[in-house]
Design an enzyme around this catalytic site. Structure first.
Site, mmCIF file in Angstrom:
data_model
loop_
_atom_site.group_PDB
_atom_site.id
_atom_site.type_symbol
_atom_site.label_atom_id
_atom_site.label_comp_id
_atom_site.label_asym_id
_atom_site.label_seq_id
_atom_site.Cartn_x
_atom_site.Cartn_y
_atom_site.Cartn_z
ATOM 1 N N GLY A 113 43.850 36.142 43.790
ATOM 2 C CA GLY A 113 44.884 36.923 43.096
ATOM 3 C C GLY A 113 46.147 36.999 43.933
ATOM 4 O O GLY A 113 46.078 37.224 45.142
ATOM 5 N N ARG A 131 57.095 32.531 54.267
ATOM 6 C CA ARG A 131 58.387 32.335 54.944
ATOM 7 C C ARG A 131 58.233 32.482 56.463
ATOM 8 O O ARG A 131 58.720 31.655 57.238
ATOM 9 C CB ARG A 131 59.373 33.376 54.410
ATOM 10 C CG ARG A 131 60.703 33.439 55.137
ATOM 11 C CD ARG A 131 61.544 34.531 54.506
ATOM 12 N NE ARG A 131 62.833 34.710 55.162
ATOM 13 C CZ ARG A 131 63.025 35.559 56.165
ATOM 14 N NH1 ARG A 131 62.034 36.278 56.647
ATOM 15 N NH2 ARG A 131 64.241 35.677 56.700
ATOM 16 N N ARG A 141 58.738 29.402 59.084
ATOM 17 C CA ARG A 141 59.855 29.439 60.040
ATOM 18 C C ARG A 141 59.356 29.519 61.479
ATOM 19 O O ARG A 141 59.941 28.917 62.374
ATOM 20 C CB ARG A 141 60.799 30.589 59.683
ATOM 21 C CG ARG A 141 61.482 30.290 58.336
ATOM 22 C CD ARG A 141 62.835 30.886 58.196
ATOM 23 N NE ARG A 141 63.521 30.249 57.065
ATOM 24 C CZ ARG A 141 64.488 30.824 56.369
ATOM 25 N NH1 ARG A 141 64.889 32.051 56.667
ATOM 26 N NH2 ARG A 141 65.074 30.169 55.386
ATOM 27 N N ARG A 201 41.991 30.556 41.492
ATOM 28 C CA ARG A 201 40.633 30.845 41.960
ATOM 29 C C ARG A 201 39.892 29.524 41.818
ATOM 30 O O ARG A 201 39.952 28.885 40.764
ATOM 31 C CB ARG A 201 39.998 31.943 41.117
ATOM 32 C CG ARG A 201 40.819 33.244 41.128
ATOM 33 C CD ARG A 201 40.007 34.423 40.683
ATOM 34 N NE ARG A 201 40.832 35.611 40.494
ATOM 35 C CZ ARG A 201 41.121 36.494 41.452
ATOM 36 N NH1 ARG A 201 40.658 36.314 42.672
ATOM 37 N NH2 ARG A 201 41.859 37.557 41.182
ATOM 38 N N ASP A 217 38.945 38.192 50.254
ATOM 39 C CA ASP A 217 37.665 37.772 50.856
ATOM 40 C C ASP A 217 37.149 36.430 50.327
ATOM 41 O O ASP A 217 36.591 35.634 51.094
ATOM 42 C CB ASP A 217 36.605 38.876 50.755
ATOM 43 C CG ASP A 217 36.367 39.337 49.330
ATOM 44 O OD1 ASP A 217 37.134 38.921 48.426
ATOM 45 O OD2 ASP A 217 35.425 40.109 49.105
ATOM 46 N N THR A 239 46.103 40.719 49.516
ATOM 47 C CA THR A 239 45.468 41.157 48.271
ATOM 48 C C THR A 239 45.873 42.601 48.028
ATOM 49 O O THR A 239 45.944 43.387 48.977
ATOM 50 C CB THR A 239 43.928 41.063 48.336
ATOM 51 O OG1 THR A 239 43.376 41.867 47.283
ATOM 52 C CG2 THR A 239 43.338 41.553 49.647
ATOM 53 N N ASP A 258 44.093 44.733 46.786
ATOM 54 C CA ASP A 258 42.895 45.589 46.821
ATOM 55 C C ASP A 258 42.683 46.349 48.134
ATOM 56 O O ASP A 258 41.940 47.332 48.166
ATOM 57 C CB ASP A 258 41.640 44.753 46.543
ATOM 58 C CG ASP A 258 41.588 44.259 45.105
ATOM 59 O OD1 ASP A 258 42.320 44.806 44.263
ATOM 60 O OD2 ASP A 258 40.821 43.325 44.834
ATOM 61 N N ASP A 265 40.831 45.579 50.594
ATOM 62 C CA ASP A 265 39.387 45.666 50.821
ATOM 63 C C ASP A 265 38.900 44.748 51.942
ATOM 64 O O ASP A 265 37.750 44.323 51.943
ATOM 65 C CB ASP A 265 38.628 45.352 49.518
ATOM 66 C CG ASP A 265 38.990 43.981 48.961
ATOM 67 O OD1 ASP A 265 39.957 43.367 49.441
ATOM 68 O OD2 ASP A 265 38.299 43.525 48.036
ATOM 69 N N ARG A 278 37.976 46.003 41.240
ATOM 70 C CA ARG A 278 36.681 45.711 40.598
ATOM 71 C C ARG A 278 35.526 46.269 41.409
ATOM 72 O O ARG A 278 34.537 46.736 40.886
ATOM 73 C CB ARG A 278 36.470 44.189 40.518
ATOM 74 C CG ARG A 278 37.103 43.564 39.348
ATOM 75 C CD ARG A 278 36.886 42.081 39.380
ATOM 76 N NE ARG A 278 37.590 41.457 40.511
ATOM 77 C CZ ARG A 278 37.855 40.167 40.602
ATOM 78 N NH1 ARG A 278 37.475 39.360 39.651
ATOM 79 N NH2 ARG A 278 38.497 39.671 41.636
ATOM 80 N N ARG A 324 43.729 77.978 32.734
ATOM 81 C CA ARG A 324 44.669 78.455 33.776
ATOM 82 C C ARG A 324 46.106 78.052 33.428
ATOM 83 O O ARG A 324 46.973 78.010 34.287
ATOM 84 C CB ARG A 324 44.307 77.805 35.109
ATOM 85 C CG ARG A 324 43.224 78.522 35.870
ATOM 86 C CD ARG A 324 42.920 77.847 37.210
ATOM 87 N NE ARG A 324 43.983 77.028 37.757
ATOM 88 C CZ ARG A 324 43.845 75.748 38.122
ATOM 89 N NH1 ARG A 324 42.693 75.136 37.980
ATOM 90 N NH2 ARG A 324 44.858 75.078 38.620
ATOM 91 N N GLU A 339 39.066 50.200 37.952
ATOM 92 C CA GLU A 339 38.412 49.409 36.889
ATOM 93 C C GLU A 339 36.920 49.193 37.144
ATOM 94 O O GLU A 339 36.138 49.053 36.206
ATOM 95 C CB GLU A 339 39.123 48.056 36.695
ATOM 96 C CG GLU A 339 39.088 47.181 37.924
ATOM 97 C CD GLU A 339 39.759 45.826 37.765
ATOM 98 O OE1 GLU A 339 39.804 45.289 36.649
ATOM 99 O OE2 GLU A 339 40.252 45.312 38.786
ATOM 100 N N GLN A 363 50.398 45.717 38.278
ATOM 101 C CA GLN A 363 50.201 46.100 39.687
ATOM 102 C C GLN A 363 50.332 44.921 40.637
ATOM 103 O O GLN A 363 50.494 45.089 41.839
ATOM 104 C CB GLN A 363 48.799 46.707 39.871
ATOM 105 C CG GLN A 363 48.616 48.000 39.129
ATOM 106 C CD GLN A 363 47.143 48.298 38.882
ATOM 107 O OE1 GLN A 363 46.501 48.943 39.695
ATOM 108 N NE2 GLN A 363 46.613 47.823 37.765
HETATM 109 O O1 F6P Z 1 41.665 40.802 43.738
HETATM 110 C C1 F6P Z 1 42.833 41.244 43.171
HETATM 111 C C2 F6P Z 1 42.631 41.654 41.750
HETATM 112 O O2 F6P Z 1 43.900 42.026 41.252
HETATM 113 C C3 F6P Z 1 41.598 42.737 41.483
HETATM 114 O O3 F6P Z 1 42.059 44.045 41.761
HETATM 115 C C4 F6P Z 1 41.314 42.510 40.018
HETATM 116 O O4 F6P Z 1 40.065 43.044 39.669
HETATM 117 C C5 F6P Z 1 41.337 41.021 39.919
HETATM 118 O O5 F6P Z 1 42.172 40.568 40.963
HETATM 119 C C6 F6P Z 1 41.829 40.461 38.616
HETATM 120 O O6 F6P Z 1 41.707 39.079 38.671
HETATM 121 P P1 F6P Z 1 42.378 38.052 37.651
HETATM 122 O O7 F6P Z 1 43.858 38.065 37.896
HETATM 123 O O8 F6P Z 1 41.762 36.743 37.995
HETATM 124 O O9 F6P Z 1 42.062 38.556 36.302
#
Ligand code: F6P
Length: 320
Positions: free
Chosen positions: A11, A21, A25, A73, A104, A126, A128, A130, A172, A212, A223, A252
């Site tokens: 992604g 860049r 460079r 991918r 990863d 990324t 994420d 992660d 994910r 309240r 997600e 995002q």
């Molecule tokens: O790994 C980055 C990410 O944006 C995840 O947060 C999301 O679940 C996934 O890629 C979406 O992947 P794709 O763009 O292949 O649908």
């Protein structure tokens, strides 16, 4: 090392261009040749041209989201025969090292090439966040700010109508974006895959809030934790509160990178080239305590990033 390659994979993330860049460079500054591979590992195995990067190839890109090298991918890169073919193609052209910008999955490909003798350095790119070993990955800060901007806008309309809003963000397998944006954006509830949740309890909290005189509530869902549409439907059915759902999706992943991401990318891009110059493959560039350090690729792949339970706890307390 005189000749290296660079690719972006998986992604895309805002700041990848700034990292390309910096690597290009820095490599040219150090007297190296650097080749750009298009569409990630797919470009390594398919007969697409590899372009020699010049200083001008990376002009005017530091502020641009996406990746000028494009990305893909490439599940076929899991196969040993495919990895060997890619390593052979690199060797044929005299390329001894490669910079892989991605998450990863991309690092697994980098590790495979490293084992086959092409020194590989990973740059964590990324949204994420992660990746084990680094405080932040390139793109995370921008993505969190994008979510925050959306939350601010949604809060305006949620308050005006007195509604509950369920907002789904990416992640994910983890809830790092949801947690950071939820804490910074004052979300009333944050649902992440790492922590079990009880929807009945959440509904009781929402109803208590209304008693309240709370005008609205925002529920941020990663997600991987649940579908925002399911959560929204159940909340409306159980509480009778008017509920709307927004899925932020790939918004995002786009946009101009934040200053923090550009700085991180610039430092990591240069650091990756330094590692290759020293002949140190099998590493990722990691940000720790304000500096960029190498962390072994294998460790980054196997250790797994811990979910900051203390921050989650804090978000719960502050959203009472
Ligand atoms: O790994 C980055 C990410 O944006 C995840 O947060 C999301 O679940 C996934 O890629 C979406 O992947 P794709 O763009 O292949 O649908």
């Amino acid at each position: 090392m005189r000749k290296i390659a660079i690719l972006t994979s998986g992604g895309d993330a805002p700041g990848m261009n700034a990292a390309i860049r910096a690597a290009v460079r820095k490599a040219i500054y150090c007297g190296m040749e650097i080749y750009g591979i298009e569409r990630g590992f797919a470009g390594l195995i398919n007969p697409s041209p590899w372009r020699k990067m010049e200083l001008s190839s990376v002009a005017g890109i530091i502020h641009r989201g996406g990746t000028i090298l494009h990305t893909a991918r490439a599940p076929e890169f899991m196969e040993k025969a495919v990895q060997e073919k890619a390593a052979a193609r690199l060797r044929e052209r005299g390329i001894e090292g490669i910079v892989v910008i991605g998450g990863d999955g991309s690092f697994r490909g980098a590790q495979a090439l490293d084992v086959l003798g092409i020194k590989a350095v990973g740059i964590p790119g990324t949204i994420d966040n992660d990746i084990y070993g680094t405080d932040s990955t390139i793109g995370f800060d921008t993505a969190v700010n994008t979510v925050l901007d959306a939350l601010n806008r949604l809060r305006d309309t949620a308050t005006s109508h007195g509604r509950v809003f369920v907002v789904e963000v990416m992640g994910r397998h983890n809830g790092f974006i949801a947690l950071a944006a939820g804490l910074a954006g004052g979300a009333e509830v944050i649902l992440v895959p790492e922590i079990e949740f009880d929807l009945d309890q959440i509904c009781r909290r929402l109803v208590k809030g209304v008693r309240r005189q709370k005008t609205h509530s925002i529920i941020l869902v990663a997600e991987g934790a649940a579908s925002a549409f399911c959560v929204g439907a159940q909340i409306e059915q159980k509480t009778g509160l008017e509920t709307r759902v927004t899925v932020l999706g790939h918004i995002q992943r786009g946009g101009s990178p934040s200053a923090a991401d550009r700085l991180l990318a610039s430092r990591m891009g240069a650091a990756a080239v330094d590692l290759l110059r020293e002949g140190r493959g099998g590493m990722i560039t990691a940000a720790k305590g304000g500096a960029i350090h190498p962390v072994p690729l294998l460790e980054a792949l196997t250790a797994g990033r811990a979910f900051p339970a203390d921050l989650y706890e804090l978000a719960l307390i502050l959203s009472m």
